[in-house]
Scaffold this motif. Structure first.
Motif, PDB file in Angstrom:
ATOM      1  N   PRO A  90       0.820  -1.203   0.000  1.00  0.00           N
ATOM      2  CA  PRO A  90       0.000   0.000   0.000  1.00  0.00           C
ATOM      3  C   PRO A  90       0.857   1.257   0.000  1.00  0.00           C
ATOM      4  O   PRO A  90       1.933   1.295   0.600  1.00  0.00           O
ATOM      5  CB  PRO A  90      -0.826  -0.124   1.281  1.00  0.00           C
ATOM      6  CG  PRO A  90      -0.813  -1.594   1.602  1.00  0.00           C
ATOM      7  CD  PRO A  90       0.524  -2.083   1.131  1.00  0.00           C
ATOM      8  N   SER A  93      -1.979   6.012   3.528  1.00  0.00           N
ATOM      9  CA  SER A  93      -2.694   5.567   4.708  1.00  0.00           C
ATOM     10  C   SER A  93      -3.548   6.699   5.242  1.00  0.00           C
ATOM     11  O   SER A  93      -3.090   7.839   5.350  1.00  0.00           O
ATOM     12  CB  SER A  93      -1.705   5.092   5.776  1.00  0.00           C
ATOM     13  OG  SER A  93      -2.383   4.688   6.946  1.00  0.00           O
ATOM     14  N   PHE A  97      -6.275   2.944   7.367  1.00  0.00           N
ATOM     15  CA  PHE A  97      -6.648   2.273   6.124  1.00  0.00           C
ATOM     16  C   PHE A  97      -5.606   2.612   5.068  1.00  0.00           C
ATOM     17  O   PHE A  97      -5.327   3.786   4.805  1.00  0.00           O
ATOM     18  CB  PHE A  97      -8.034   2.719   5.661  1.00  0.00           C
ATOM     19  CG  PHE A  97      -9.159   2.176   6.490  1.00  0.00           C
ATOM     20  CD1 PHE A  97      -9.746   0.963   6.170  1.00  0.00           C
ATOM     21  CD2 PHE A  97      -9.617   2.875   7.585  1.00  0.00           C
ATOM     22  CE1 PHE A  97     -10.782   0.453   6.944  1.00  0.00           C
ATOM     23  CE2 PHE A  97     -10.653   2.388   8.368  1.00  0.00           C
ATOM     24  CZ  PHE A  97     -11.230   1.165   8.045  1.00  0.00           C
ATOM     25  N   LYS A  98      -5.033   1.586   4.474  1.00  0.00           N
ATOM     26  CA  LYS A  98      -3.981   1.772   3.473  1.00  0.00           C
ATOM     27  C   LYS A  98      -4.538   1.521   2.078  1.00  0.00           C
ATOM     28  O   LYS A  98      -5.276   0.560   1.863  1.00  0.00           O
ATOM     29  CB  LYS A  98      -2.811   0.836   3.770  1.00  0.00           C
ATOM     30  CG  LYS A  98      -2.165   1.112   5.117  1.00  0.00           C
ATOM     31  CD  LYS A  98      -0.999   0.168   5.396  1.00  0.00           C
ATOM     32  CE  LYS A  98      -0.370   0.473   6.750  1.00  0.00           C
ATOM     33  NZ  LYS A  98       0.756  -0.443   7.045  1.00  0.00           N
ATOM     34  N   PHE A  99      -4.151   2.371   1.129  1.00  0.00           N
ATOM     35  CA  PHE A  99      -4.712   2.342  -0.213  1.00  0.00           C
ATOM     36  C   PHE A  99      -3.602   2.119  -1.244  1.00  0.00           C
ATOM     37  O   PHE A  99      -2.506   2.672  -1.137  1.00  0.00           O
ATOM     38  CB  PHE A  99      -5.442   3.650  -0.524  1.00  0.00           C
ATOM     39  CG  PHE A  99      -6.577   3.950   0.410  1.00  0.00           C
ATOM     40  CD1 PHE A  99      -7.855   3.493   0.148  1.00  0.00           C
ATOM     41  CD2 PHE A  99      -6.356   4.685   1.569  1.00  0.00           C
ATOM     42  CE1 PHE A  99      -8.893   3.758   1.016  1.00  0.00           C
ATOM     43  CE2 PHE A  99      -7.386   4.962   2.445  1.00  0.00           C
ATOM     44  CZ  PHE A  99      -8.665   4.497   2.158  1.00  0.00           C
ATOM     45  N   ASN A 133      -7.179  -1.182  -3.978  1.00  0.00           N
ATOM     46  CA  ASN A 133      -7.008  -2.031  -2.800  1.00  0.00           C
ATOM     47  C   ASN A 133      -7.134  -1.207  -1.526  1.00  0.00           C
ATOM     48  O   ASN A 133      -6.613  -0.090  -1.439  1.00  0.00           O
ATOM     49  CB  ASN A 133      -5.627  -2.704  -2.817  1.00  0.00           C
ATOM     50  CG  ASN A 133      -5.418  -3.546  -4.054  1.00  0.00           C
ATOM     51  OD1 ASN A 133      -6.163  -4.480  -4.318  1.00  0.00           O
ATOM     52  ND2 ASN A 133      -4.403  -3.192  -4.831  1.00  0.00           N
ATOM     53  N   VAL A 134      -7.816  -1.761  -0.545  1.00  0.00           N
ATOM     54  CA  VAL A 134      -7.939  -1.156   0.778  1.00  0.00           C
ATOM     55  C   VAL A 134      -7.521  -2.204   1.799  1.00  0.00           C
ATOM     56  O   VAL A 134      -8.055  -3.318   1.811  1.00  0.00           O
ATOM     57  CB  VAL A 134      -9.385  -0.698   1.071  1.00  0.00           C
ATOM     58  CG1 VAL A 134      -9.456  -0.042   2.438  1.00  0.00           C
ATOM     59  CG2 VAL A 134      -9.880   0.246  -0.018  1.00  0.00           C
ATOM     60  N   ASP A 135      -6.543  -1.875   2.648  1.00  0.00           N
ATOM     61  CA  ASP A 135      -6.053  -2.791   3.670  1.00  0.00           C
ATOM     62  C   ASP A 135      -6.143  -2.132   5.036  1.00  0.00           C
ATOM     63  O   ASP A 135      -5.899  -0.929   5.182  1.00  0.00           O
ATOM     64  CB  ASP A 135      -4.597  -3.191   3.388  1.00  0.00           C
ATOM     65  CG  ASP A 135      -4.469  -4.051   2.144  1.00  0.00           C
ATOM     66  OD1 ASP A 135      -4.494  -5.279   2.285  1.00  0.00           O
ATOM     67  OD2 ASP A 135      -4.363  -3.477   1.043  1.00  0.00           O
ATOM     68  N   LYS A 136      -6.468  -2.934   6.038  1.00  0.00           N
ATOM     69  CA  LYS A 136      -6.579  -2.438   7.405  1.00  0.00           C
ATOM     70  C   LYS A 136      -5.993  -3.461   8.366  1.00  0.00           C
ATOM     71  O   LYS A 136      -6.433  -4.616   8.399  1.00  0.00           O
ATOM     72  CB  LYS A 136      -8.052  -2.177   7.751  1.00  0.00           C
ATOM     73  CG  LYS A 136      -8.308  -1.849   9.213  1.00  0.00           C
ATOM     74  CD  LYS A 136      -7.722  -0.504   9.622  1.00  0.00           C
ATOM     75  CE  LYS A 136      -8.151  -0.133  11.039  1.00  0.00           C
ATOM     76  NZ  LYS A 136      -7.563   1.142  11.499  1.00  0.00           N
ATOM     77  N   HIS A 145      -8.594  -7.092   3.960  1.00  0.00           N
ATOM     78  CA  HIS A 145      -8.215  -6.651   2.620  1.00  0.00           C
ATOM     79  C   HIS A 145      -9.451  -6.601   1.735  1.00  0.00           C
ATOM     80  O   HIS A 145     -10.296  -7.504   1.769  1.00  0.00           O
ATOM     81  CB  HIS A 145      -7.189  -7.603   2.006  1.00  0.00           C
ATOM     82  CG  HIS A 145      -6.912  -7.324   0.552  1.00  0.00           C
ATOM     83  ND1 HIS A 145      -6.047  -6.345   0.130  1.00  0.00           N
ATOM     84  CD2 HIS A 145      -7.414  -7.895  -0.588  1.00  0.00           C
ATOM     85  CE1 HIS A 145      -6.006  -6.333  -1.189  1.00  0.00           C
ATOM     86  NE2 HIS A 145      -6.830  -7.264  -1.646  1.00  0.00           N
TER      87      HIS A 145
END
Length: 495
Positions: A90, A93, A97-99, A133-136, A145
């Protein structure tokens, strides 16, 4: 006294530069110093301390830059991505939340002259793909994810969207959604909608846009300290849900009858179980290898072919997503018991799969790193007695990481009509038919910037077998059809 003080200030300014003028004039006075020499020495000491701090910060920044370069180099696609480590990198952030994402613009040309066996093919189109993509990180053990992507709902093995439909807006949908649970550095579990547990982007078993619903497990066993160069063993397994018919008493008019199910009986789910192992090792400085062995075990696979027919698409696909598809799912190519039928010619799909990759890093050409690898893969469908084998050989030189980097690749593949599920395998290598093909593939990639690549893929495809009514063997693209040519020229941007 004042004149002497002004003269001293001028001599200091000459030595220190105009940047110190404001400090000298605002903060100093004739009574602040006992002598000119003392003032200069104090300023020199302060500047020396500041210079030391700047050099220290610069050294730290240089170290961080080198670390980022090493991590970016390690993030190049591996033969089989490990589910024990994060796949995405990512780039931004917000509140944890990371994009990240990518955009790809493609020119896609499919060409074949016609004859008495197959009609001509001339399909030249522009296409695009957008993924976000979105990651947390929920806590140190749990990570969520999500991936949103373009793509037609009728084709599970592409996220590309044609530039057609006049000015109508194209859809974007959930491509991936899963939660990772990492018990420790050696054990990982995953549940949701995800990439296949042995996905490797080689165009052999799986299309790179294919995603399954279900669960995955991975365990890494370290093997260091041995004379054979073995580093670790990965044990993996995937369990995927392919359908949920919800039919407890089958009606005689149901589309499932065409797939061989008996009226009055229950229609069970279609599933895929995929256990296997990957052995990693090293062969001296710069050399490494992987040995892979897996087993794909399908249950009620005929439902996949049924979902590719117009009559069966609602029963298998539409009833689950709530959308009535005018045609069946794309990606057919396997032999069926009748022309364009709902039953595979192969009685089962129980596929034994093995692979070997030899990789050499540290090769430099023209001052650029050009890693090389040889990848060999083969499979056999034990659920069929003939035309059940597939293999692929790939040779690669180079990678694209920065502007000016290049990658060259050649591969040759044979996939027989009963060897694997056509609807799940690559649809670029397998144009208009995922199996029953022999294909030469060529690739050239060029880095335009650190985040932008110009990629060129060219495929030459010939069908392998024709219909055989005595065996109830019918394929959509028969031997004797002219050669199919396909070119994919694309700009790929990641962020």
């Amino acid at each position: 006294m004042v004149a002497n003080w002004i003269a001293a200030r001028a001599r200091i300014l000459t030595r220190l530069g105009t940047g110190a003028l404001l400090w000298v004039l605002c903060c100093a006075s004739p009574a602040a110093y006992g002598s000119e020499a003392g003032e200069i020495e104090a300023l020199r000491s302060e500047l020396a301390a500041q210079k030391a701090q700047i050099e220290k910060l610069q050294s730290a920044l240089d170290a961080q830059s080198k670390l980022l370069d090493r991590l970016s180099a390690q993030a190049q696609p591996a033969p089989v991505q490990s589910v024990l480590t994060a796949v995405e990198t990512p780039s931004a952030s917000v509140s944890g939340f990371k994009f990240s994402g990518d955009f790809r613009y493609r020119l896609d040309a499919q060409l074949r002259s016609g004859n008495e066996v197959a009609a001509p093919l001339q399909n030249v189109r522009s296409r695009y793909r957008v993924r976000l993509n979105v990651d947390k990180q929920i806590d140190p053990r749990f990570q969520f994810h999500l991936q949103l992507s373009t793509g037609p709902s009728s084709n599970a093995i592409t996220n590309d969207q044609d530039m057609a439909a006049t000015v109508a807006k194209h859809p974007i949908a959930i491509s991936e959604a899963y939660i990772d649970y990492r018990l420790n550095a050696k054990v990982a579990l995953r549940g949701g909608r995800m990439e296949e547990v042995f996905a490797d982007n080689t165009r052999f078993l799986w299309d790179d846009d294919l995603r399954f619903n279900g669960f995955q497990q991975a365990v890494r066993v370290p093997l260091g300290g041995n004379s054979l160069g073995l580093t670790n063993l990965e044990l993996r397994a995937g369990e995927y849900f392919l359908s949920n018919p919800g039919v407890f008493v089958l009606a005689p008019t149901s589309p499932f009858v065409a797939a061989g199910y008996q009226p009055g009986g229950k229609v069970r789910d279609a599933n895929l179980f995929h256990p296997g192992a990957i052995l990693h090792g090293r062969l001296g400085s710069g050399w490494s290898y992987q040995i892979l062995a897996t087993a794909e075990l399908y249950r009620n696979a005929d439902q996949i072919q049924l979902g590719s027919t117009a009559a069966g698409s609602w029963a298998v696909v539409g009833s689950a997503i709530g959308v009535a598809l005018p045609y069946g799912l794309n990606g057919t190519g396997n032999a069926t018991t009748v022309p364009d039928g709902a039953r595979y010619n192969a009685s089962h799909f129980q596929i034994a799969h093995a692979g070997y990759r030899l990789e050499r890093k540290g090769i430099r050409i023209g001052g650029r790193e050009m890693p090389a690898y040889l990848d060999l893969q083969g499979s056999r469908n034990l659920g069929s007695g003939y035309l059940r084998n597939a293999f692929m050989a790939t040779v690669n030189l180079g990678r694209v990481h920065d502007a000016g980097d290049m990658r060259l690749l050649y591969q040759y593949a044979i996939k027989d009509a009963n060897s694997m599920i056509s609807q799940f395998t690559d649809d670029d290598l397998g144009t208009c038919s995922g199996v029953n093909i022999a294909v030469h593939g060529f690739r050239f990639d060029l880095g335009l910037t650190r985040f932008l690549q110009f990629q060129n893929l060219f495929f030459v495809q010939d069908p392998r077998r024709g219909n055989d009514p005595a065996r109830h063997f019918y394929v959509p693209l028969q031997r004797g059809a002219n050669t199919t040519f396909r070119y994919l020229g694309q700009l790929a941007f990641s962020f």
